[in-house]
Design an enzyme around this catalytic site. Structure first.
Site, mmCIF file in Angstrom:
data_model
loop_
_atom_site.group_PDB
_atom_site.id
_atom_site.type_symbol
_atom_site.label_atom_id
_atom_site.label_comp_id
_atom_site.label_asym_id
_atom_site.label_seq_id
_atom_site.Cartn_x
_atom_site.Cartn_y
_atom_site.Cartn_z
ATOM 1 N N ILE A 131 1.174 22.386 10.865
ATOM 2 C CA ILE A 131 -0.125 21.856 11.315
ATOM 3 C C ILE A 131 -0.025 21.279 12.724
ATOM 4 O O ILE A 131 -1.028 21.081 13.382
ATOM 5 C CB ILE A 131 -0.686 20.787 10.349
ATOM 6 C CG1 ILE A 131 0.225 19.561 10.265
ATOM 7 C CG2 ILE A 131 -0.940 21.376 8.970
ATOM 8 C CD1 ILE A 131 -0.436 18.349 9.605
ATOM 9 N N ASP A 132 1.200 21.021 13.199
ATOM 10 C CA ASP A 132 1.370 20.296 14.468
ATOM 11 C C ASP A 132 1.031 21.107 15.732
ATOM 12 O O ASP A 132 0.816 20.524 16.791
ATOM 13 C CB ASP A 132 2.805 19.777 14.600
ATOM 14 C CG ASP A 132 3.097 18.626 13.643
ATOM 15 O OD1 ASP A 132 2.171 18.172 12.964
ATOM 16 O OD2 ASP A 132 4.262 18.202 13.572
ATOM 17 N N GLY A 175 1.142 14.566 13.525
ATOM 18 C CA GLY A 175 1.666 15.119 14.770
ATOM 19 C C GLY A 175 2.923 14.354 15.073
ATOM 20 O O GLY A 175 2.885 13.313 15.734
ATOM 21 N N ARG A 176 4.028 14.838 14.512
ATOM 22 C CA ARG A 176 5.287 14.095 14.594
ATOM 23 C C ARG A 176 5.676 13.746 16.034
ATOM 24 O O ARG A 176 5.978 12.612 16.353
ATOM 25 C CB ARG A 176 6.394 14.933 13.958
ATOM 26 C CG ARG A 176 7.596 14.128 13.543
ATOM 27 C CD ARG A 176 8.759 15.034 13.310
ATOM 28 N NE ARG A 176 8.437 16.100 12.396
ATOM 29 C CZ ARG A 176 8.888 16.169 11.145
ATOM 30 N NH1 ARG A 176 9.657 15.239 10.683
ATOM 31 N NH2 ARG A 176 8.576 17.195 10.389
ATOM 32 N N LYS A 219 -22.100 -1.615 23.033
ATOM 33 C CA LYS A 219 -21.818 -0.462 22.169
ATOM 34 C C LYS A 219 -21.384 -1.039 20.817
ATOM 35 O O LYS A 219 -20.511 -1.899 20.755
ATOM 36 C CB LYS A 219 -20.703 0.404 22.778
ATOM 37 C CG LYS A 219 -20.486 1.704 22.059
ATOM 38 C CD LYS A 219 -19.546 2.612 22.853
ATOM 39 C CE LYS A 219 -19.393 3.982 22.222
ATOM 40 N NZ LYS A 219 -18.545 4.023 21.065
ATOM 41 N N ARG A 252 -10.469 -2.019 12.250
ATOM 42 C CA ARG A 252 -9.963 -1.496 10.985
ATOM 43 C C ARG A 252 -9.059 -0.295 11.291
ATOM 44 O O ARG A 252 -9.234 0.373 12.320
ATOM 45 C CB ARG A 252 -11.103 -1.003 10.088
ATOM 46 C CG ARG A 252 -11.942 -2.108 9.498
ATOM 47 C CD ARG A 252 -11.185 -2.898 8.424
ATOM 48 N NE ARG A 252 -12.032 -3.850 7.741
ATOM 49 C CZ ARG A 252 -12.345 -5.072 8.174
ATOM 50 N NH1 ARG A 252 -11.862 -5.499 9.345
ATOM 51 N NH2 ARG A 252 -13.116 -5.864 7.473
ATOM 52 N N HIS A 258 -1.286 12.767 4.641
ATOM 53 C CA HIS A 258 -1.108 14.105 4.066
ATOM 54 C C HIS A 258 -2.404 14.773 3.628
ATOM 55 O O HIS A 258 -2.387 15.965 3.326
ATOM 56 C CB HIS A 258 -0.119 14.053 2.902
ATOM 57 C CG HIS A 258 1.288 13.851 3.359
ATOM 58 N ND1 HIS A 258 1.786 12.608 3.668
ATOM 59 C CD2 HIS A 258 2.280 14.735 3.607
ATOM 60 C CE1 HIS A 258 3.049 12.739 4.076
ATOM 61 N NE2 HIS A 258 3.371 14.012 4.051
ATOM 62 N N LEU A 259 -3.499 14.031 3.631
ATOM 63 C CA LEU A 259 -4.790 14.684 3.345
ATOM 64 C C LEU A 259 -4.987 15.883 4.244
ATOM 65 O O LEU A 259 -5.537 16.907 3.843
ATOM 66 C CB LEU A 259 -5.934 13.710 3.633
ATOM 67 C CG LEU A 259 -6.400 12.780 2.534
ATOM 68 C CD1 LEU A 259 -7.512 11.895 3.068
ATOM 69 C CD2 LEU A 259 -6.907 13.604 1.364
HETATM 70 O O1 F6P Z 1 5.436 18.830 10.770
HETATM 71 C C1 F6P Z 1 4.295 18.662 10.017
HETATM 72 C C2 F6P Z 1 4.134 17.221 9.599
HETATM 73 O O2 F6P Z 1 2.971 17.102 8.826
HETATM 74 C C3 F6P Z 1 4.121 16.206 10.727
HETATM 75 O O3 F6P Z 1 2.871 16.117 11.367
HETATM 76 C C4 F6P Z 1 4.533 14.955 10.012
HETATM 77 O O4 F6P Z 1 5.133 14.041 10.901
HETATM 78 C C5 F6P Z 1 5.542 15.462 9.026
HETATM 79 O O5 F6P Z 1 5.231 16.815 8.794
HETATM 80 C C6 F6P Z 1 5.557 14.710 7.714
HETATM 81 O O6 F6P Z 1 6.551 15.262 6.919
HETATM 82 P P1 F6P Z 1 6.763 14.906 5.375
HETATM 83 O O7 F6P Z 1 5.634 15.536 4.612
HETATM 84 O O8 F6P Z 1 8.071 15.520 5.051
HETATM 85 O O9 F6P Z 1 6.734 13.437 5.278
#
Ligand code: F6P
Length: 328
Positions: A131-132, A175-176, A219, A252, A258-259
């Site tokens: 996804i990154d 986005g690691r 705003k 907030r 992970h969604l």
């Molecule tokens: O590389 C995809 C990714 O979703 C990153 O955006 C995120 O940092 C990482 O994987 C999380 O990995 P895991 O599901 O192993 O915690």
């Protein structure tokens, strides 16, 4: 002359991404179209080490194109980083007479594939599934579009609360090491500011300045998108730093997490996954070795694995300016 390819294996490794199933389906069906025997390896390199390998026929990959995750399952293998692990993995391939491999995943998957391909002189072709979107040699990685769509929907919902309560939300997206998801989400949701690893200089100060000015012009609410890999801090840290400077602001934090990795792949992901899975098989048959398939300007391309995992892929400068200009 290299050995004729008759049997290929496919695996998914690293984080799952919507569209991986469509890519597996394409590999199996394109392989079958060319009379190849295709094998599926479960749980990535871990399954390869354990010999978890099964023949896949075209019918085995029916009814999966629309499904998120990966039906082959995935893993992040530490054993494959060791020569002993790779030796066991190679033994498994030899036991099934496999001539070449398609590895679907991100940077870690490509790195493992490159080392293994060089060590055992076996043709490897990578398909970018993460996804990154942080892989060079392709404009798109499989899963990126779906993840951005999910993040966008989440932020749209958060906007309702932000507006109703006149709050500032700091929303963290995945986005690691890269800001692709954050930047696209910011532009797509009309967020006020975006903080990404690719542009850290003065980013905190600019965010504080933006929010102070927003308050002055009455705003009512703001949305700030933060990439999880932002070195200045994640959404929680940024919210805290900003709140110290602007105590009157009601802040907030929301972490989408992970969604954004799950769910049905978008049209774009299904199509690019199908094209790249097919392209991987075509590439192998045309003698492409240790490369990654990609789509650049809508054309199938092959980039050496070394380059695909080499330099950091840059985010678009135009998108960065756009996010800033349109948030005025
Ligand atoms: O590389 C995809 C990714 O979703 C990153 O955006 C995120 O940092 C990482 O994987 C999380 O990995 P895991 O599901 O192993 O915690």
């Amino acid at each position: 002359m290299s050995k004729e390819i008759k049997r290929i294996a496919v695996l998914t490794s690293g984080g799952d991404a919507p569209g991986m199933n469509a890519a597996i389906r394409a590999v199996v069906r394109a392989g079958s179209y060319h009379d190849l025997h295709v094998y599926g390896i479960s749980r990535g390199y871990e399954g390869m080490i354990n010999g978890d390998i099964q023949r896949l026929e075209p019918r085995n990959v029916g009814n999966i194109i629309h499904r998120g995750g990966t039906f082959l399952k995935t893993a992040r293998s530490t054993a494959f980083r060791t020569p002993e692990g790779r030796k066991s993995a190679h033994d498994s391939l030899v036991a099934h007479d496999i001539d070449a491999m398609v590895v679907i995943g991100g940077n870690g998957t490509y790195t493992g594939g490159k080392i293994f391909g060089e060590e055992y002189d076996i043709p490897i072709i990578g398909v970018p599934g993460t996804i990154d979107n942080d892989i060079c040699g392709t404009d798109w990685t499989i899963g990126y579009d779906s993840a951005v769509n999910t993040a966008m929907e989440c932020v749209d919902r958060i906007r309702d609360t932000a507006e109703s309560h006149s709050r500032t939300f700091f929303v963290e997206v995945m986005g690691r090491h890269s800001g692709f998801i954050a930047l696209s989400t910011a532009v797509a949701t009309g967020a006020g500011r975006v903080l990404i690893p690719e542009s850290t200089e003065g980013s905190l100060e600019k965010t504080i300045d933006f929010l102070k000015k927003s308050m002055k012009r009455k705003k009512q609410f703001s949305l700030i998108i933060v990439a999880e890999g932002n070195p200045v801090g994640g959404a929680a840290e940024i919210a805290e730093l900003v709140s110290t400077e602007i105590p009157a602001m009601e802040a907030r934090v929301a972490v989408i997490g992970h969604l954004q990795r799950g769910g049905s792949p978008t049209r774009i992901d299904r199509i690019i996954a199908s094209r790249m899975g097919y392209g991987a098989v075509e590439g192998l048959l045309k003698g492409q070795h240790n490369v990654a398939v990609g789509l650049v300007n809508d054309q199938l391309t092959y980039t050496p694995l070394t380059e695909a995992i080499g330099d950091a892929k840059p985010v678009s400068k135009e998108m960065m300016s756009l996010a800033e200009i349109l948030a005025l």
